[in-house]
Design an enzyme around this catalytic site. Structure first.
Site, PDB file in Angstrom:
ATOM      1  N   HIS B  57     -70.049 -14.318 -60.816  1.00 28.69           N
ATOM      2  CA  HIS B  57     -70.152 -15.696 -60.337  1.00 28.69           C
ATOM      3  C   HIS B  57     -71.216 -15.832 -59.251  1.00 28.69           C
ATOM      4  CE1 HIS B  57     -66.501 -16.234 -62.559  1.00 28.69           C
ATOM      5  NE2 HIS B  57     -65.812 -15.431 -61.772  1.00 28.69           N
ATOM      6  N   HIS B 219     -64.837 -18.380 -66.326  1.00 25.21           N
ATOM      7  CA  HIS B 219     -64.872 -17.130 -67.100  1.00 25.21           C
ATOM      8  C   HIS B 219     -64.966 -17.453 -68.578  1.00 25.21           C
ATOM      9  CE1 HIS B 219     -62.361 -16.620 -63.508  1.00 25.21           C
ATOM     10  NE2 HIS B 219     -63.063 -15.525 -63.356  1.00 25.21           N
TER      11      HIS B 219
END
Lengths: 331, 331
Positions: B57, B219
């Protein structure tokens, strides 16, 4: 083609409108023709530093408009040079009485259109100097270029020139410093995937699932060679070796190492490349005194990376370190 | 799979190593176990603000370590929670005598592992508070979550908490301010393409050439619905409508509008989305007082965007505006 756009023909204008709203404290967006200036304008008596070129390389150039870097930027259509009237309008708006430096990436269309604009501005009594950036070591002469292409090294030229102007240097001094950066900056890039120009609607080139293109240009122009996709170390070595072959770095030379993402590559991968490049420079006795890692000079959503090495003498280092406040670069 | 990595199993460590070298003036990278602290450590007597979670991320969280934001970050393997011993090591290193605030995105693994680490740290006499971020309005309960997921709004919580700690607030005060951000922040995202986890080697999901997934998680967890790919305006309206449906904004409310790229989306498209979202908020009488546009909370190379709206009262606005100097966010 899946893109977060509405009418592809309006992509540049729609994006500029959002950019202007998001950063109204730092920049002003002008339309008809399109150009971007510093909010509040160039400080009186200060050399105005201006760059521009085709859109699709964001945040270059408009993201670097602000205190300590560019006074104006001129975005053309995607991968298309801005027109002379756009450049002229930006020059007229940004000139604060001390003249204007135009920073031009070496593409034939850009060179011609900035030259025409410079002549028109000079005819109006505005003093103009130009510097041509041609840092890409990959190829001589290319799809859109006679000579070498100008790529990520442009950011370094813009930062140094903007800092020099901010400390009150004359137009000749700012231009000379910009030329000094150009003399000592080299880059080379690689593409893992192609990008799609919105109004074209299909990828600019085809690359097999197991291939990468070494020496790619920032418009997807052909590079040096296509090779089997290998790991980060192999690819980075090809880039850094080519850069080092082209520049005469004495052991102990002090450089900026700039690892630039092409738009679609995650930051995590850029840092892997950075680590390999850093080690290679250390092995050559080259000292990395400053670093920049991020997607600053892009090709839309292309996956890939370029590595830029720029020699920093004491004065250039001081100018690199000088404060900058722009939408995309701040310190 | 084409990625700028060497051994996929070492991707996180290789990337962290490069990150540490590139930003040695601001952060220190620790290995075995992996965590990142501010260079020079947390100032004595200051509450330490720590966050962490799966890698992939970036720049979240390690890119936000530095003065005015996080004192430490704990990166797990890609899309995998950090282990309790990693978190504990970061807590031990960052605690400067005034206690530690843990900012945790609401994923079951993260919640459990941070909780375990908090208990271990408290057993050693370190005062710990935790705040759970659950800003994603897309779905209740998901692949990895009970309740709502924590996504891009986490950045806002980290910025405000870090600024509060820097001005000398107590642990209880910092935690209360973080909770106030959580109460007023909402996000929703969309994916245009999937991403590929390095050690898996194939895309996390399939999305047809003409489909986008509305309400995607960071995700690639399933969202609300798959729809035909439409223009930026249509997609942005779906996101902003969902956000506004979920939060009670009085006309005249002052907010931060944060348009976040998922990793593979060019900045130019983010600004198109920003322009549409901004207009929608204006139409509701909501005042956008601050803006952030960029790829800050990503899903590897996924193409997509999320829109976050965060209510800023006077105190939160002042904390948002407070100086910050980190690798990925500086003003």
């Amino acid at each position: 083609m899946k893109k977060l756009l509405d009418d592809p023909a309006q992509a540049v204008t729609d994006s500029l409108r959002g950019f202007g709203l998001a950063h109204a404290d730092q920049i002003s967006v002008h339309t008809e023709p399109n150009f971007v200036t510093r909010a509040g304008g160039t400080p009186a008596g200060q050399v105005a530093v201006i760059s521009g070129g085709g859109s699709g390389h964001e945040p270059l150039h408009a993201g670097f408009v602000g205190a300590g870097m560019l006074d104006a930027a001129v975005p053309g259509e995607v991968f298309t040079s801005p027109t002379p009237d756009q450049v002229l309008a930006a020059v007229q708006a940004a000139d604060a009485g001390a003249g204007v430096l135009l920073i031009v990436k070496n593409y034939t269309g850009d060179v011609l259109n900035f030259e025409t604009a410079a002549e028109l501005a000079e005819a109006e009594g505005i003093e103009v100097a130009s510097v041509l950036v041609n840092d890409d070591v990959a190829v001589e002469d290319s799809l859109y270029t006679a000579g070498r292409r100008g790529v990520a090294g442009t950011l370094v030229v813009e930062k140094v020139a903007g800092a020099a102007a901010a400390r009150g240097a004359s137009l000749a001094e700012v231009a000379a410093l910009a030329e000094r950066v150009v003399a000592g900056v080299r880059s080379m890039g690689v593409a893992l995937t192609a990008c799609t120009v919105p109004h074209v609607g299909r990828p600019s080139f085809d690359l097999a699932d197991d291939e990468v293109e070494i020496g790619i240009g920032i418009h997807g122009e052909p590079g040096r060679q296509r090779v089997q996709a290998a790991g980060a170390s192999d690819i980075t070595r090809r880039l850094v070796d080519s850069v080092l072959d082209d520049i005469d770095l004495a052991a102990g030379a002090r450089v900026l190492l700039f690892v630039n993402g092409m738009g679609g590559t995650p930051a995590s991968e850029l840092y892997v490349v950075y680590g390999v490049a850093r080690q290679m420079l250390a092995d050559q006795g080259v000292e990395v005194v400053r670093s920049l890692v991020g997607s600053y000079v892009t090709s839309l959503e292309m996956q890939g990376v370029s590595v830029t090495v720029a020699v920093l003498d004491d004065e250039l280092l001081e100018l690199w370190d000088a404060p900058v406040r722009t939408p995309a670069l701040t310190w």
